[in-house]
Design a protein around this motif. Structure first.
Motif, PDB file in Angstrom:
ATOM      1  N   VAL A   1       0.814  -1.161   0.009  1.00 55.59           N
ATOM      2  CA  VAL A   1      -0.156   0.148   0.171  1.00 55.59           C
ATOM      3  C   VAL A   1       0.975   1.259   0.034  1.00 55.59           C
ATOM      4  N   LEU A   2       1.919   1.210   0.839  1.00 57.86           N
ATOM      5  CA  LEU A   2       2.777   2.347   1.151  1.00 57.86           C
ATOM      6  C   LEU A   2       3.634   2.711  -0.209  1.00 57.86           C
ATOM      7  N   SER A   3       3.696   1.687  -1.233  1.00 49.01           N
ATOM      8  CA  SER A   3       4.550   1.720  -2.337  1.00 49.01           C
ATOM      9  C   SER A   3       3.805   2.753  -3.115  1.00 49.01           C
ATOM     10  N   PHE A   4       2.509   2.932  -3.044  1.00 52.81           N
ATOM     11  CA  PHE A   4       1.527   3.692  -3.881  1.00 52.81           C
ATOM     12  C   PHE A   4       1.232   4.882  -3.416  1.00 52.81           C
ATOM     13  N   GLN A   5       1.989   5.410  -2.185  1.00 52.36           N
ATOM     14  CA  GLN A   5       1.425   6.486  -1.664  1.00 52.36           C
ATOM     15  C   GLN A   5       2.498   7.440  -1.560  1.00 52.36           C
ATOM     16  N   LYS A   6       2.384   8.984  -1.434  1.00 56.04           N
ATOM     17  CA  LYS A   6       3.369   9.684  -0.902  1.00 56.04           C
ATOM     18  C   LYS A   6       3.146   9.735   0.642  1.00 56.04           C
ATOM     19  N   ASN A   7       3.918   9.431   1.315  1.00 54.24           N
ATOM     20  CA  ASN A   7       3.801   9.229   2.663  1.00 54.24           C
ATOM     21  C   ASN A   7       4.992   9.596   3.580  1.00 54.24           C
ATOM     22  N   ASN A   8       5.098  10.484   4.401  1.00 56.58           N
ATOM     23  CA  ASN A   8       6.012  10.611   5.332  1.00 56.58           C
ATOM     24  C   ASN A   8       5.727  10.254   6.930  1.00 56.58           C
ATOM     25  N   LEU A   9       4.653   9.415   6.939  1.00 53.95           N
ATOM     26  CA  LEU A   9       4.053   8.742   8.023  1.00 53.95           C
ATOM     27  C   LEU A   9       3.644   9.963   8.923  1.00 53.95           C
ATOM     28  N   VAL A  10       3.678  11.074   8.908  1.00 52.45           N
ATOM     29  CA  VAL A  10       3.251  12.175   9.645  1.00 52.45           C
ATOM     30  C   VAL A  10       1.960  12.983   9.001  1.00 52.45           C
ATOM     31  N   LEU A  11       2.310  13.407   7.940  1.00 48.48           N
ATOM     32  CA  LEU A  11       1.085  14.013   6.881  1.00 48.48           C
ATOM     33  C   LEU A  11       0.249  13.094   6.516  1.00 48.48           C
ATOM     34  N   PRO A  12      -1.041  13.166   6.118  1.00 46.26           N
ATOM     35  CA  PRO A  12      -1.903  12.269   5.664  1.00 46.26           C
ATOM     36  C   PRO A  12      -1.262  11.707   4.461  1.00 46.26           C
TER      37      PRO A  12
ATOM     38  N   ALA B   1      10.966   4.218  -1.087  1.00 46.97           N
ATOM     39  CA  ALA B   1      11.710   2.973  -0.579  1.00 46.97           C
ATOM     40  C   ALA B   1      10.782   1.681  -0.488  1.00 46.97           C
ATOM     41  N   THR B   2       9.690   1.880  -0.308  1.00 47.11           N
ATOM     42  CA  THR B   2       8.764   0.575  -0.498  1.00 47.11           C
ATOM     43  C   THR B   2       8.474   0.298  -2.033  1.00 47.11           C
ATOM     44  N   ALA B   3       8.388   1.087  -3.049  1.00 49.56           N
ATOM     45  CA  ALA B   3       8.336   0.829  -4.049  1.00 49.56           C
ATOM     46  C   ALA B   3       9.464   0.112  -4.613  1.00 49.56           C
ATOM     47  N   LEU B   4      10.543   0.572  -4.349  1.00 53.24           N
ATOM     48  CA  LEU B   4      11.885  -0.195  -4.821  1.00 53.24           C
ATOM     49  C   LEU B   4      12.056  -1.487  -3.924  1.00 53.24           C
ATOM     50  N   SER B   5      11.250  -1.621  -2.906  1.00 57.48           N
ATOM     51  CA  SER B   5      11.526  -3.050  -2.060  1.00 57.48           C
ATOM     52  C   SER B   5      10.674  -4.102  -2.610  1.00 57.48           C
ATOM     53  N   VAL B   6       9.323  -3.644  -3.269  1.00 59.22           N
ATOM     54  CA  VAL B   6       8.618  -4.191  -3.875  1.00 59.22           C
ATOM     55  C   VAL B   6       8.993  -4.779  -5.209  1.00 59.22           C
ATOM     56  N   LEU B   7       9.808  -4.050  -5.963  1.00 62.04           N
ATOM     57  CA  LEU B   7      10.448  -4.233  -7.122  1.00 62.04           C
ATOM     58  C   LEU B   7      11.190  -5.267  -6.992  1.00 62.04           C
ATOM     59  N   LEU B   8      12.164  -5.169  -5.783  1.00 61.75           N
ATOM     60  CA  LEU B   8      13.204  -6.297  -5.424  1.00 61.75           C
ATOM     61  C   LEU B   8      12.539  -7.664  -5.417  1.00 61.75           C
ATOM     62  N   ALA B   9      11.519  -7.425  -4.476  1.00 59.82           N
ATOM     63  CA  ALA B   9      10.771  -8.831  -4.183  1.00 59.82           C
ATOM     64  C   ALA B   9      10.353  -9.453  -5.228  1.00 59.82           C
TER      65      ALA B   9
END
Lengths: 304, 460
Positions: free
Chosen positions: A48-59, A276-284
């Motif tokens: 989910v995170l890999s499709f978001q712009k998210n710094n975990l503070v802002l929505p 970061a998660t997008a690249l992780s997903v690609l690696l996976a």
């Protein structure tokens, strides 16, 4: 036929219910849910995170594929991918045979085997951070460094080791091999105990020497384990992080920048968790594909 | 048995659902504006980070005493404490995880990225409320301000980059240990002399974990350049000053061969080798003294700190330091309570003699340092008064910092790149590394390639 089957399944549901099937579901449910939540939850969350712009503070904000296109067009990615492949390649060439050799060697030593066992496993007990600090000391680039002094006795060097674009990666692989060989050889040793001794006896009767016994008996017998270990090593080397992070920080000149280091930087330097998660997903995805291909390629040689 | 397990299972499920619900409830969302009207007397609880670890018993005792004194004065405020402290590598994870205390120390490198990300609360009005704004040094305050002058943190400890040098190596090389270099030409010349006479690295450069870019930025500033445009949208380092800085490093490395053999250094490693007497000069803020002496056993008599060398100029130097941040999740009441604590904890010592002296005594009891030069987070006169009170307790050879001290009034304090500073630094690391490890490195090409990479990032 169809009717019969539904009838049968209907009856079996009833039987299943009456024999306490529901309580077994209740019994298993917490475990399954905990497993789903803690083991698969992060994976789904990562997706989910890999499709978001998210710094975990802002929505969080949905950005579709833009994280993926961003990391795929990052000029650092090709180099990081190549470096990772290079690391995997070097680890396969140098790192893979060593534990196998160690295990065969130790298993041939009937009496003092345990001693070599302990000695070979010891590096695996040293915490990686301590080991890397120690090796940084070995790799000291000045003429007074440990390795350089030793090589100096033979009139070689001094080498720049980690400070050199060409030597840094092999140097890291050398340390990783040292650190990982023991643990892997223990697994091979366990596999070796499963090889039936009659095979060796038969081979000996046929006049086979030690090399020929290893080649014709030992290796074919533990082929299954070798294939599994090779896959695990491939996956492991694609995720190499600790060594380049602590040894060189990705340098010099990005020569040891790996994909995982890049992921780490996206997340913890840039605070860009989406990338970061997008690249992780690609690696996976790449690793999954690799595993599938590997499975089909090696199926022919597998023992099962 | 079945009955029990059934209940257990049901409970387990309920617990899980509850946990999931809670997790959802605490998912970081729009926060920071929570709170509404401020009631200074309402009961409020704040958590304070940076509690001294148990291996520093005197610090810990003083810390707890301070909290007791504070809560005696402010009975409506309950203070809890944790050992959480700022670490570059884990900080973003802590922010993301929402595990930060209400107040903690962070580095000057953070606010530039955190302010636009809304990871710091706007505390401008509350600062006025606790009467702290007027004390703060306006030059330093820029670090924690946005374009509109709103304030997002309280700077408490400030220093600028200078050049640390080993006085013993200076003497051995026939240089005057009381005269550190003030221009880059002198640096080059001294480095060669140190290397030729002592065989040690005359000058070393930080290169890894973003410090390569950090120090290249510092050198660029000292040559009159900038790294980013004022609005932070474009890189500006692809011009003469940065090229000059890199050319200088290249000359020292390959022509003079005066930089030794190690070119992958992070801050701690370089301080370690510096303390061990393997390095003649290195760009460092004066706080390098603490770690070099306390942790790596350098003799205080060997440490010297000069001004950041300039080229042409004087242009200025890059500032660093730490500030107190307040959690973005704090309510208005918590912000006010936190600021009251910060004032009590950090600023009363500047205005009350007994507190200043007591602070010095505790520091010494814990083998800390009193009187290490820095830059005032407050007005200069307040700072001078404060230093006067503490003069009898000074245990740092302040004279050996004279070159640096002089520069604090003559050099402009330049902030770090305002947009994605750490990211820019990390992309500049390999540039410096390449110049130092590859003889035929093409500086122009390196810089133009990196500029295009960075511009793409700045535009994201």
């Amino acid at each position: 036929m169809f009717q019969q089957r539904t009838q049968k399944s209907g009856r079996s549901v009833a039987t299943w219910y009456r024999s306490g099937g529901l309580s077994s579901i209740f019994f298993a449910l917490p475990l399954v849910l905990i497993f789903l939540y803690f083991s698969w939850g992060p994976i789904v969350r990562g997706l989910v995170l890999s499709f978001q712009k998210n710094n975990l503070v802002l929505p969080a904000e949905w950005v579709g594929w833009s994280n993926f296109s961003y990391v795929l067009t990052d000029p650092q990615l090709p180099q990081a991918a190549l470096n990772t492949l290079y690391f995997a390649f070097l680890a396969l060439i140098f790192g893979f045979p060593v534990p196998l050799f160690l295990a065969v060697f130790i298993s041939e030593l009937r009496k003092t085997g345990w001693l070599y066992n302990v000695l070979s496993y010891l590096p695996a007990v040293v915490p990686p951070v301590a080991a890397i600090l120690l090796w940084t000391f070995f790799y000291d680039p000045s003429g007074a460094g440990v390795f350089n002094s030793i090589l100096g006795w033979f009139g070689i060097g001094p080498f720049a080791w980690l400070n050199s674009q060409t030597l840094a990666m092999p140097a890291i692989v050398l340390e990783a091999t040292w650190a990982g060989a023991g643990a892997t050889s223990i697994i091979y040793l366990a596999a070796l105990t499963g090889v039936r001794t009659e095979l060796y006896e038969a081979a000996e009767l046929d006049g086979a020497g030690i090399w020929s016994r290893v080649w014709h008996v030992t290796l074919p017998q533990i082929r299954g384990i070798i294939l599994i270990m090779m896959l695990l090593q491939l996956i492991g080397t694609f995720q190499v992080f600790t060594e380049p992070f602590l040894f060189t920080g990705g340098g010099p000149n990005n020569a040891t920048m790996t994909v995982l280091l890049l992921i780490y930087r996206y997340a913890f330097v840039n605070g860009d968790f989406g990338a970061a998660t997008a690249l992780s997903v690609l690696l996976a995805v790449v690793l999954c594909a690799l595993s599938v291909v590997y499975h089909f390629v090696t199926r022919r040689w597998s023992t099962t | 048995m079945t009955r029990v397990s059934r209940w257990g299972a049901a409970l387990g499920v309920a617990g899980l659902v509850l946990a999931a619900g809670c997790a959802k409830g605490t998912t970081p969302g729009a926060s920071g504006d929570a709170g509404g009207d401020i009631d200074q007397n309402a009961p409020v609880t704040i958590t304070i980070g940076d509690r001294p670890t148990p291996d520093k018993p005197n610090d810990l005792k003083a810390f707890n005493q301070k909290i007791a004194d504070f809560t005696a004065k402010n009975p409506n405020i309950t203070v809890k404490s944790t050992e959480t402290s700022w670490q570059a590598q884990t900080f973003q994870a802590q922010v993301a995880g929402g595990t930060l205390p209400t107040v903690m120390n962070i580095s000057f490198t953070e606010p530039a990225n955190m302010i636009p990300n809304k990871q710091l609360p706007d505390i401008t009005d509350e600062l006025k409320m606790v009467d702290l704004t007027k004390d703060l040094n306006p030059n330093v305050l820029k670090i924690v301000q946005d374009a509109n002058g709103r304030i997002y943190g309280v700077p408490i400890d400030v220093f600028s980059v200078g050049i640390a040098y080993n006085r013993k190596l200076f003497s051995e090389a026939g240089l005057d240990p009381d005269k550190p270099p003030t221009t880059w030409d002198e640096v080059r010349q001294y480095a060669k002399q140190i290397h030729d006479k002592t065989g040690k690295a005359g000058y070393s450069q930080l290169t890894t974990n973003n410090t390569g870019g950090w120090m290249l930025t510092t050198m660029t500033y000292s040559m009159g350049g900038t790294v980013e445009s004022a609005d932070g949208k474009k890189s500006t380092f692809n011009d003469a000053p940065t090229k000059k800085a890199l050319q200088l490093l290249k000359d020292m490395r390959w022509t003079d061969n005066s930089m030794g053999s190690r070119f992958l250094y992070n801050q701690e490693e370089v301080r370690q080798d510096f303390a061990a007497g393997k390095i003649g000069m290195v760009l460092q803020a004066p706080d390098a003294y603490d770690m070099s002496v306390k942790q790596f056993g350098m003799k205080p008599a060997d440490f010297g700190e000069g001004a950041l060398p300039q080229d042409g100029g004087p242009y200025g130097t890059l500032t660093g330091g730490s500030l107190k941040m307040i959690s973005p999740k704090a309510t208005k009441n918590e912000i006010v309570a936190a600021l009251k604590w910060i004032k009590f904890d950090q600023f009363d010592k500047y205005t009350t003699e007994s507190v200043a002296v007591q602070d010095a005594k505790t520091t010494i009891a814990d083998k800390g340092f009193v009187g290490r030069p820095g830059i005032s987070p407050l007005s200069q006169s307040t700072y001078d008064q404060f230093n006067k009170w503490r003069e009898p307790y000074v245990n740092v050879p302040v004279k050996q910092f004279q070159g640096y001290i002089d520069s604090t009034t003559s050099l402009k304090l330049l902030p770090e790149p305002s947009n994605k500073g750490q990211e820019v630094y990390s992309l500049l690391d390999p540039v410096v590394q390449q110049v130092l490890t590859k003889k035929d490195a093409d500086i122009d090409k390196l810089l133009s390639d990196t500029a295009s990479k960075i511009d793409a990032r700045l535009a994201r």
